[in-house]
Design a protein around this motif. Structure first.
Motif, PDB file in Angstrom:
ATOM      1  N   ARG A 310       0.854  -1.188   0.000  1.00  0.00           N
ATOM      2  CA  ARG A 310       0.000   0.000   0.000  1.00  0.00           C
ATOM      3  C   ARG A 310       0.887   1.234   0.000  1.00  0.00           C
ATOM      4  NH1 ARG A 310      -2.802  -1.533   3.655  1.00  0.00           N
ATOM      5  NH2 ARG A 310      -4.636  -2.231   2.507  1.00  0.00           N
ATOM      6  N   ARG A 311       0.531   2.197  -0.825  1.00  0.00           N
ATOM      7  CA  ARG A 311       1.302   3.446  -0.884  1.00  0.00           C
ATOM      8  C   ARG A 311       1.311   4.098   0.495  1.00  0.00           C
ATOM      9  NH1 ARG A 311      -0.530   8.444  -1.264  1.00  0.00           N
ATOM     10  NH2 ARG A 311      -2.606   7.746  -1.957  1.00  0.00           N
ATOM     11  N   MET A 312       2.478   4.613   0.887  1.00  0.00           N
ATOM     12  CA  MET A 312       2.602   5.250   2.181  1.00  0.00           C
ATOM     13  C   MET A 312       1.577   6.378   2.304  1.00  0.00           C
ATOM     14  SD  MET A 312       5.987   6.908   4.010  1.00  0.00           S
ATOM     15  CE  MET A 312       6.828   5.332   3.858  1.00  0.00           C
ATOM     16  N   GLY A 313       0.807   6.355   3.381  1.00  0.00           N
ATOM     17  CA  GLY A 313      -0.199   7.371   3.618  1.00  0.00           C
ATOM     18  C   GLY A 313      -1.557   7.056   3.036  1.00  0.00           C
ATOM     19  N   ALA A 314      -1.647   6.018   2.206  1.00  0.00           N
ATOM     20  CA  ALA A 314      -2.934   5.663   1.594  1.00  0.00           C
ATOM     21  C   ALA A 314      -3.827   4.963   2.614  1.00  0.00           C
ATOM     22  CB  ALA A 314      -2.727   4.777   0.382  1.00  0.00           C
ATOM     23  N   ALA A 315      -5.105   5.250   2.555  1.00  0.00           N
ATOM     24  CA  ALA A 315      -6.057   4.638   3.477  1.00  0.00           C
ATOM     25  C   ALA A 315      -6.329   3.193   3.085  1.00  0.00           C
ATOM     26  CB  ALA A 315      -7.362   5.436   3.479  1.00  0.00           C
ATOM     27  N   VAL A 316      -6.666   2.392   4.085  1.00  0.00           N
ATOM     28  CA  VAL A 316      -7.060   1.010   3.823  1.00  0.00           C
ATOM     29  C   VAL A 316      -8.400   1.017   3.095  1.00  0.00           C
ATOM     30  CG1 VAL A 316      -7.617  -1.222   4.845  1.00  0.00           C
ATOM     31  CG2 VAL A 316      -5.833   0.210   5.861  1.00  0.00           C
ATOM     32  N   THR A 317      -8.482   0.249   2.045  1.00  0.00           N
ATOM     33  CA  THR A 317      -9.718   0.172   1.275  1.00  0.00           C
ATOM     34  C   THR A 317      -9.967  -1.267   0.877  1.00  0.00           C
ATOM     35  OG1 THR A 317     -10.830   0.866  -0.762  1.00  0.00           O
ATOM     36  CG2 THR A 317      -8.444   0.680  -0.847  1.00  0.00           C
ATOM     37  N   CYS A 318     -11.239  -1.579   0.684  1.00  0.00           N
ATOM     38  CA  CYS A 318     -11.588  -2.912   0.207  1.00  0.00           C
ATOM     39  C   CYS A 318     -11.526  -2.981  -1.317  1.00  0.00           C
ATOM     40  CB  CYS A 318     -12.981  -3.288   0.710  1.00  0.00           C
ATOM     41  SG  CYS A 318     -13.375  -5.047   0.569  1.00  0.00           S
ATOM     42  N   ALA A 319     -11.461  -1.812  -1.971  1.00  0.00           N
ATOM     43  CA  ALA A 319     -11.412  -1.773  -3.434  1.00  0.00           C
ATOM     44  C   ALA A 319     -10.121  -2.432  -3.920  1.00  0.00           C
ATOM     45  CB  ALA A 319     -11.491  -0.335  -3.918  1.00  0.00           C
ATOM     46  N   PRO A 320     -10.200  -3.405  -4.818  1.00  0.00           N
ATOM     47  CA  PRO A 320      -9.015  -4.181  -5.191  1.00  0.00           C
ATOM     48  C   PRO A 320      -8.203  -3.553  -6.317  1.00  0.00           C
ATOM     49  CG  PRO A 320     -10.943  -5.119  -6.243  1.00  0.00           C
ATOM     50  CD  PRO A 320     -11.434  -3.964  -5.408  1.00  0.00           C
ATOM     51  N   PHE A 321      -6.916  -3.892  -6.322  1.00  0.00           N
ATOM     52  CA  PHE A 321      -6.057  -3.582  -7.465  1.00  0.00           C
ATOM     53  C   PHE A 321      -6.178  -4.694  -8.491  1.00  0.00           C
ATOM     54  CE2 PHE A 321      -3.335  -5.998  -4.516  1.00  0.00           C
ATOM     55  CZ  PHE A 321      -2.897  -7.025  -5.337  1.00  0.00           C
ATOM     56  N   GLU A 322      -5.749  -4.405  -9.705  1.00  0.00           N
ATOM     57  CA  GLU A 322      -5.640  -5.418 -10.747  1.00  0.00           C
ATOM     58  C   GLU A 322      -4.325  -5.178 -11.472  1.00  0.00           C
ATOM     59  OE1 GLU A 322      -8.623  -7.462 -13.953  1.00  0.00           O
ATOM     60  OE2 GLU A 322      -8.435  -5.279 -14.029  1.00  0.00           O
ATOM     61  N   ILE A 323      -3.479  -6.192 -11.500  1.00  0.00           N
ATOM     62  CA  ILE A 323      -2.159  -6.080 -12.114  1.00  0.00           C
ATOM     63  C   ILE A 323      -2.052  -7.078 -13.264  1.00  0.00           C
ATOM     64  CG2 ILE A 323       0.322  -6.406 -11.757  1.00  0.00           C
ATOM     65  CD1 ILE A 323      -0.051  -5.531  -8.892  1.00  0.00           C
TER      66      ILE A 323
END
Length: 332
Positions: A310-323
């Motif tokens: 997770r990017r430093m300072g970014a909030a926790v989210t349930c929204a997923p990444f896709e790589i």
């Protein structure tokens, strides 16, 4: 002389009055305390009895014991906490009289109380932990939702948004225990250089989690132009929340030392001229004979490790990444 004489039992009658102004009972009844009026103080006045006791003759004595209402006579008509008590008495001071309160020994239990997550019936409706599982845990430090009398979340579920009535709305992806470290990555297998792709997704829930993947980029034999081109990029990155690092061969150090990337490329298919010399492996030759400005078609197959953070300072989210991970799909 004549006058009236009154008493509490016979009313007023004419009676002779002595000439000397004195009084006579005229043969009638005496008045005052001797007339049967009891003015003795109540021995229970000012006596305060607590709990399941009552004042009897100036002393606090327990209410009669019982197991059911049928055993309680007269004004002591209700059986509460194994004691016969009057229905209008509020023993625990919770605002509900015994006639309405299912537990007169606990001020936290009454029809006026809020139901909590604890396998108890706080509101006297003969149901346990009823209602929205999330709202039952709104004030609990554990948050989540009510499960078997305790607040929390089922395995692999988390309360990320903090909204009580949503409960444990987020599923950790991938499941907890998968890809937790470089020594135990999620193995994606081979990614061939004929344009093969792999897609991975996740949400790094709970906070502090990172996910590791492993894949082996395959460089197939070439004779004229090598199309080995490993590419890693975000296809979805909600609110710019996620970053990744790529490690080649081992997990000792990232290919590009930095705090994380959103894109990565490692290729030998480029066709650049540097200082008058062609670089890359396109063109390339499989011959053992050296050829000017033509590289050998070498085998660049390599194992890669992908760490998603997770990017430093970014909030926790349930929204997923896709790589997207590919090899040979893009051409330099």
């Amino acid at each position: 002389g004549m006058g009236q004489f009154c008493d509490s039992l016979q009313g007023c009658t004419d009676r002779p009055t002595p000439s000397d102004g004195g009084t006579t009972d005229g043969g009638g009844r005496d008045t005052g305390v001797d007339a049967g009026v009891d003015t003795a103080p109540d021995p229970c006045d000012g006596v305060v009895c607590e709990g399941f006791t009552r004042c009897v003759g100036g002393s606090c004595e327990p209410f009669p014991g019982c197991f059911s209402d049928a055993e309680c006579p007269g004004e002591l008509s209700l059986c509460r906490n194994n004691n016969c008590v009057p229905g209008d008495l509020d023993i625990d001071g919770d605002g509900s009289p015994a006639a309405e309160d299912c537990n007169e020994a606990d001020p936290n239990i009454s029809p006026l109380a809020m139901e909590l997550c604890n396998l108890m019936d706080e509101d006297c409706d003969e149901m346990i932990d009823e209602g929205n599982p999330g709202l039952l845990c709104a004030d609990d430090p554990m948050g989540g939702e009510c499960i078997d009398g305790a607040c929390g979340c089922p395995p692999n579920q988390y309360d990320v948004d903090g909204v009580a009535d949503n409960g444990c709305e987020c599923t950790a992806t991938p499941a907890m225990g998968m890809g937790m470290a470089c020594g135990a990555p999620i193995n994606l297998g081979d990614v061939r250089d004929d344009g093969q792709m792999q897609m991975v997704t996740g949400n790094l829930v709970p906070a502090g989690r990172e996910i590791w993947y492993q894949f082996r980029a395959i460089d197939a034999p070439d004779t004229s132009c090598d199309n080995f081109h490993v590419d890693v990029r975000f296809m979805t990155n909600p609110d710019d929340t996620y970053r990744f690092n790529v490690f080649q061969g081992t997990c000792d150090s990232a290919v590009c030392p930095a705090s994380g990337f959103t894109g990565f490329s490692w290729a030998t298919d480029f066709r650049e001229t540097l200082a008058g010399r062609r670089t890359g492996e396109c063109p390339c030759t499989a011959s053992s004979v050296n050829t000017t400005n033509v590289s050998k078609c070498s085998d660049n197959s390599q194992t890669y490790f992908l760490q998603v953070v997770r990017r430093m300072g970014a909030a926790v989210t349930c929204a997923p990444f896709e790589i997207q991970i590919s090899n040979g799909l893009f051409d330099t």
